[in-house]
Design a protein around this motif. Sequence first.
Motif, PDB file in Angstrom:
ATOM      1  N   ASP A  12     -17.279  20.916  28.249  1.00  0.00           N
ATOM      2  CA  ASP A  12     -18.029  20.739  27.004  1.00  0.00           C
ATOM      3  C   ASP A  12     -19.145  19.713  27.180  1.00  0.00           C
ATOM      4  O   ASP A  12     -20.241  19.862  26.652  1.00  0.00           O
ATOM      5  N   GLU A  43     -11.012  14.412  24.904  1.00  0.00           N
ATOM      6  CA  GLU A  43     -10.714  15.820  25.202  1.00  0.00           C
ATOM      7  C   GLU A  43     -10.470  16.624  23.924  1.00  0.00           C
ATOM      8  O   GLU A  43     -10.724  17.819  23.879  1.00  0.00           O
ATOM      9  N   LYS A  44      -9.926  15.924  22.917  1.00  0.00           N
ATOM     10  CA  LYS A  44      -9.621  16.644  21.672  1.00  0.00           C
ATOM     11  C   LYS A  44     -10.282  15.929  20.508  1.00  0.00           C
ATOM     12  O   LYS A  44      -9.632  15.334  19.652  1.00  0.00           O
ATOM     13  N   SER A  46     -16.399  16.854  31.439  1.00  0.00           N
ATOM     14  CA  SER A  46     -15.710  18.056  30.983  1.00  0.00           C
ATOM     15  C   SER A  46     -16.706  19.199  30.831  1.00  0.00           C
ATOM     16  O   SER A  46     -17.919  18.984  30.767  1.00  0.00           O
ATOM     17  N   LYS A  95     -24.501  18.587  17.641  1.00  0.00           N
ATOM     18  CA  LYS A  95     -24.322  19.567  18.712  1.00  0.00           C
ATOM     19  C   LYS A  95     -22.912  19.441  19.298  1.00  0.00           C
ATOM     20  O   LYS A  95     -22.218  20.430  19.518  1.00  0.00           O
ATOM     21  N   ARG A  96     -22.505  18.192  19.531  1.00  0.00           N
ATOM     22  CA  ARG A  96     -21.189  17.993  20.131  1.00  0.00           C
ATOM     23  C   ARG A  96     -20.092  18.517  19.207  1.00  0.00           C
ATOM     24  O   ARG A  96     -19.136  19.163  19.660  1.00  0.00           O
ATOM     25  N   LYS A 149     -22.022  21.224  28.859  1.00  0.00           N
ATOM     26  CA  LYS A 149     -22.825  22.030  27.928  1.00  0.00           C
ATOM     27  C   LYS A 149     -23.790  21.130  27.150  1.00  0.00           C
ATOM     28  O   LYS A 149     -24.955  21.469  26.953  1.00  0.00           O
ATOM     29  N   LEU A 150     -23.255  20.008  26.703  1.00  0.00           N
ATOM     30  CA  LEU A 150     -24.057  19.077  25.916  1.00  0.00           C
ATOM     31  C   LEU A 150     -25.220  18.530  26.755  1.00  0.00           C
ATOM     32  O   LEU A 150     -26.346  18.387  26.283  1.00  0.00           O
ATOM     33  N   ILE A 210     -20.023  22.255  19.496  1.00  0.00           N
ATOM     34  CA  ILE A 210     -19.422  22.714  20.754  1.00  0.00           C
ATOM     35  C   ILE A 210     -17.907  22.539  20.728  1.00  0.00           C
ATOM     36  O   ILE A 210     -17.155  23.412  21.138  1.00  0.00           O
ATOM     37  N   GLU A 211     -17.452  21.380  20.233  1.00  0.00           N
ATOM     38  CA  GLU A 211     -16.037  21.056  20.356  1.00  0.00           C
ATOM     39  C   GLU A 211     -15.232  21.326  19.083  1.00  0.00           C
ATOM     40  O   GLU A 211     -14.058  20.985  19.002  1.00  0.00           O
TER      41      GLU A 211
END
Length: 809
Positions: A80, A385-386, A78, A416-417, A83-84, A420-421
């Motif tokens: 995100d 995803e969520k 994904s 970090k995750r 990004k990670l 981001i999420e």
Amino acid sequence: MKIAQIIVDNKCKETDRVYSYLIPQGLKIKVGHRVIVPFGRGNKKIAGYVVGLKSNTDLEMSKLKAIAGLPSDDIFLSADMLKLIKWMREKYLCYYIEAIHGALPANIRIKNTYIYELNQNSKNIDLLKEGNPQTLMDILDFMEENGGRAIKEELRDNFNDNLLENAVKKLIKLGVLKKHQKVKSQENIMYEKFVYPDTETAEIPANAKKQRLLMDTVSSKPGISIKALQKDYAIGKATIDNLLSKGFIRIEEKETYRLVQERIQAESKKILTKEQCRALGEIEECFKKGSHILLHGVTGSGKTEIYLQLIEAELKKGKQGIVLVPEISLTPQMIRRFVSRFGDTVAVLHSGLSNGEKYDEWRRIAEGKAKVAIGARSAIFAPFEKLGIIIIDEEHENTYKSENRPKYDAREVAMKRCDIEGAHLLLGSATPSIESYFKATNKLNNMALVSINTRVNNKVMPNIKIVDMREELKSGNKSIFSHSLAEEIKIALGQKDQIILFLNRRGYSTFVSCRSCGFVAKCPNCNISLTYHAKGNYLTCHYCGYSRPNPKECPSCKSSYIKYFGIGTQRVEREFQNTFDNVDVLRMDADTTTRKNSHKLILDKFRNKEASVLIGTQMIGKGHDFSDVTLVGIITSDTYLNLPDFRAGEKTFQMVTQSAGRAGRGDKPGTVIIQTYSPEHYSLLYAKNHDYVGFYKDEIKMRKEMNYPPFSHLGHIVISGIGEDAVVKAAKEAGKLLNKLRGDDCNIEIWGPSPAPLSRINNRHRWQLVLKAVKEEEVLKIFRDFNNSAFLNLEEVSVSMDINPLNML
Ligand code: ADP
Ligand code: ZN
Ligand code: ZN
């Protein structure tokens, strides 16, 4: 979009960048897709990951290669996750592709292999038959027996590697063999067959009972699996084939998953105690403000129930959760509790699964079928995803830090995750790491502290007793069991209670101590124990390199009882059996747990009371809940106290507190006996009083005085190789280079080079250097420059770099 930006699956420094490829017409490519691309001069086909799309480029279009295709899988990263991954590359100085591999289950990589084909027409075959090495002839024979074809792995299985490579090269050169590349994704989706009715009016002869049964079953349960028909209705293949040929039924194949959690009796939700309620309220309050949480709850305070309810709350919101546990083989109970609460929406990720099972669990998460992932370190990358929440249990454990590239810390990745999420983070422990507690009490990194100081239903904490082993020696007791411990063992055995005895990690005892007065040689500069080196008989500090000869008598009391310290689990077992007759003993250590399921088997046996005593290394000190254990004996707390590590005090406090947490969990109160030569050590005294906060205050003072983390950041470089001279030379060169890179910035300290405490592993000599700076960025900057220097291209040695290591052995 015409151009895809791709990270190629080629692990090396030169290719650690984004490549541009043309997207062939008709191929639908999205960011995050895995693709197959031609790469390098030979246009070898390898996997690549799409990290961006562009409509044009500065590069000359005609020079771009095109994507070769999509593999037949559903591996997807994904936005995100990308990004990670990018963040991990910068933070842990790894390649893009290493970060990507870290985030995906290990077995789903695209596999490259070669197929070799015999060119039967080659005239050279006959030519070869004379005067050539046997290997060539053997390979040809093998190929002929195999119908003229073999894949690389088959040849590897049958021939010696170093001979094979040259022989194959020669055969290809002669035109006798042809080589083709083959790309395949390694995972395989499993399919299962399901049966549906395919007619309104099935005419079935009156006496065909099985056919009737099948038709009725399928009509009432369309989509029933063949497996179920066979198992539950005893309907065989012949019957199914029969109706299939008449066109009365049809069969559909669908994907299935290998691992569906065994259904176990549902554990009902508990009514929270007052303390749990208060803690949960505080946690929710902090989450609302966007803080992350450190939950400090004493052993048995009911943290797990809080985790369960937090996850449940996220599920209700339509979100998902990740729960990290230190080592899954050691926490079967935790998994049982999650599975019994959430059933088959739980995915369990751990190293004990087969490759197929791992892939299936990963897919169940990616497809939204599993909503809770519970697993060891790498479960932090579960493809939700969520994501609503990440919970890290026993957050102080070293296993959350990866020792292989990428050398990530799952707690940092989690933070970090979550950022981001937009998910919540909760770290839980009865003995939080000093770093986490420091952050939480000083509100750094957006962390807040929530504490629970009492056990569920005010169950008492176990009684901890420190035994001075110097006194035992004086009174003539040379056994590894002190009088007190032997006494308590007898009492526990008499009451038919269970006992856990444990010691340090196996095979690691490199300090020298005095049995008479407890003296341990420490480094005058670094306040850590000196490490004993048998070769040369000297002691050295592996932080700063200080060294001195090994003393023959104790510098403090002149006794000659000063020696190298170490007791193994086997010796404890033997001595136990010599001292106590007819007691069943289980031993759990690296030797008894080499098989896949052995931890669980040993723990299950102990749980089923097949033995009264469990003897083991620190692996038994964690997380378990055995209600009949009333006595825990720590045979050698000194091996922890004297680890050559500035965290020795912290590790000791955690080890004692956690193992004490195993005693008295049931209705009977527990007792813990700690045997030591340093009974006045602050970490033992605070552990005895169940006083984490007191311990923290003393420990953080020492950290500040010595400028150790969390007041500084460390960088650890290990240089290893077969040849000792080359390693020493490279280590000295590395030292010079680091000095140059540091320039005259006196905020950055460089320690070493010095031999690593484990100075040889697998025949490789190991030397190390340590960087220390107040800011992490300062260490990172020097590390990046070091990483980019030509230094890393040395042939005879390899260099490993680690930011904020938890372990510098
Ligand atoms: P921790 O993880 O903090 O060590 P646990 O979650 O294992 O503690 O809880 C300790 C024991 O207390 C377990 O046996 C658990 O089933 C029980 N327990 C936890 N919460 C409750 C509650 N609200 N009511 C009754 N028993 C509870
Ligand atoms: Zn002494
Ligand atoms: Zn030192």
